[in-house]
Design a protein around this motif. Sequence first.
Motif, PDB file in Angstrom:
ATOM      1  N   ILE A 138      36.582  74.864 -23.903  1.00  9.61           N
ATOM      2  CA  ILE A 138      36.375  73.545 -24.513  1.00  9.61           C
ATOM      3  C   ILE A 138      36.739  72.457 -23.503  1.00  9.61           C
ATOM      4  N   TYR A 139      37.799  72.693 -22.726  1.00  5.78           N
ATOM      5  CA  TYR A 139      38.213  71.706 -21.732  1.00  5.78           C
ATOM      6  C   TYR A 139      37.152  71.542 -20.639  1.00  5.78           C
ATOM      7  N   SER A 140      36.621  72.643 -20.131  1.00  6.49           N
ATOM      8  CA  SER A 140      35.581  72.566 -19.099  1.00  6.49           C
ATOM      9  C   SER A 140      34.350  71.843 -19.622  1.00  6.49           C
ATOM     10  N   GLU A 141      34.040  72.063 -20.901  1.00  4.42           N
ATOM     11  CA  GLU A 141      32.910  71.353 -21.502  1.00  4.42           C
ATOM     12  C   GLU A 141      33.185  69.855 -21.597  1.00  4.42           C
ATOM     13  N   MET A 142      34.450  69.473 -21.869  1.00  5.73           N
ATOM     14  CA  MET A 142      34.808  68.057 -21.904  1.00  5.73           C
ATOM     15  C   MET A 142      34.644  67.428 -20.520  1.00  5.73           C
ATOM     16  N   VAL A 143      35.057  68.154 -19.481  1.00  2.00           N
ATOM     17  CA  VAL A 143      34.896  67.653 -18.112  1.00  2.00           C
ATOM     18  C   VAL A 143      33.409  67.498 -17.791  1.00  2.00           C
ATOM     19  N   PRO A 157      30.310  61.321  -8.539  1.00  2.00           N
ATOM     20  CA  PRO A 157      30.905  62.429  -9.290  1.00  2.00           C
ATOM     21  C   PRO A 157      32.423  62.471  -9.122  1.00  2.00           C
ATOM     22  N   VAL A 158      33.087  62.967 -10.144  1.00  2.00           N
ATOM     23  CA  VAL A 158      34.537  63.108 -10.095  1.00  2.00           C
ATOM     24  C   VAL A 158      34.908  64.236  -9.135  1.00  2.00           C
ATOM     25  N   ASP A 159      35.988  64.049  -8.398  1.00  2.00           N
ATOM     26  CA  ASP A 159      36.532  65.098  -7.541  1.00  2.00           C
ATOM     27  C   ASP A 159      37.529  65.873  -8.397  1.00  2.00           C
ATOM     28  N   TRP A 160      37.118  67.057  -8.872  1.00  2.25           N
ATOM     29  CA  TRP A 160      37.945  67.844  -9.786  1.00  2.25           C
ATOM     30  C   TRP A 160      38.764  68.844  -8.981  1.00  2.25           C
ATOM     31  N   ILE A 161      40.073  68.763  -9.124  1.00  4.43           N
ATOM     32  CA  ILE A 161      41.001  69.644  -8.413  1.00  4.43           C
ATOM     33  C   ILE A 161      41.815  70.428  -9.442  1.00  4.43           C
ATOM     34  N   VAL A 162      41.830  71.739  -9.311  1.00  2.00           N
ATOM     35  CA  VAL A 162      42.680  72.571 -10.141  1.00  2.00           C
ATOM     36  C   VAL A 162      43.873  72.975  -9.290  1.00  2.00           C
ATOM     37  N   ILE A 189      31.864  76.387 -11.785  1.00  2.00           N
ATOM     38  CA  ILE A 189      31.897  75.159 -12.586  1.00  2.00           C
ATOM     39  C   ILE A 189      32.258  73.914 -11.789  1.00  2.00           C
ATOM     40  N   GLY A 190      32.477  74.056 -10.482  1.00  2.00           N
ATOM     41  CA  GLY A 190      32.531  72.883  -9.614  1.00  2.00           C
ATOM     42  C   GLY A 190      33.845  72.154  -9.471  1.00  2.00           C
ATOM     43  N   TYR A 191      34.936  72.867  -9.277  1.00  2.00           N
ATOM     44  CA  TYR A 191      36.192  72.220  -8.913  1.00  2.00           C
ATOM     45  C   TYR A 191      36.659  72.821  -7.599  1.00  2.00           C
TER      46      TYR A 191
END
Length: 198
Positions: A138-143, A157-162, A189-191
Motif C-alpha cells: 500500500i505504501y509503494s502504491e502511495m509513492v 521525479p522524486v528521488d526515493w531513497i530506502v 519499483i525505482g528507489y
Amino acid sequence: PAMHLLVAVARAGHRVGALDLDLRQTTLFRYLENREAFAARTGQPLAMPRMIRLAASDLRDRVAAEAEEEARFSDALAALHESCDFVVIDCPGSDSFYAQMAHAAADTLITPINDSLVDFDLLARMDPATGRVLGPSIYSEMVWKARQLRAQAGLPPVDWIVIRNRVSTLNARNKRKVGDAVDKLSRRIGYRVAPGFS
C-alpha cells in the motif's frame, strides 16, 4: 532519520524548517522541544529548525476536511520555503491526507525500514516461503500516486531513497535476506538504497 537529517543540514550551515505530520504523537517535535530546553538549560548552542505545527481538520465532510488540510499544508510549506533552505517533513507510519500531500511535495523521499522481513512488507508483499515478490505494498502504491501527481504538475521525479534502520552488526541470515530483497526490489519499483544506521 528525520532528526539526524535536520541536525546534519543545520550543522552544514543551512536554514532548516520542519513539519511533524504525526499529529497524534508529534514525536519529532517533542524531541526538538526537549533539545531546545536542554540547550537553554546548559547554554549549548544547538541548531534548531523553524517548526510549524499543523492540526487535523475537525470538519465532518471528508472533501471539506481535505480542502482545509490542503490549505494548511500549502500555507505552512510556503512559509517555510520563504525562510528556509531545506524543509524536512516527518510522516507518520500510517496513511493520511497530510502524508499523501507530503509525498507529492517531496523532492527527496527517505523511507527507513528496520532489518526484518516484517518491515520489508512496507515496500512489497512477499511470499515468506520463496522470498518472491508478489506485488507492491500500500505504501509503494502511495509513492507511485505521488509520483504521478508530480508528473502531472510538471515537477521532476522524486528521488526515493530506502535506508535500512537498526541494521545488525552481525551478518545474520535474516539481514542478508532483507538486504538482497531490498536491492532486487529497488530496480523493480525505482528507489535507491542508502547504507543505513546500525
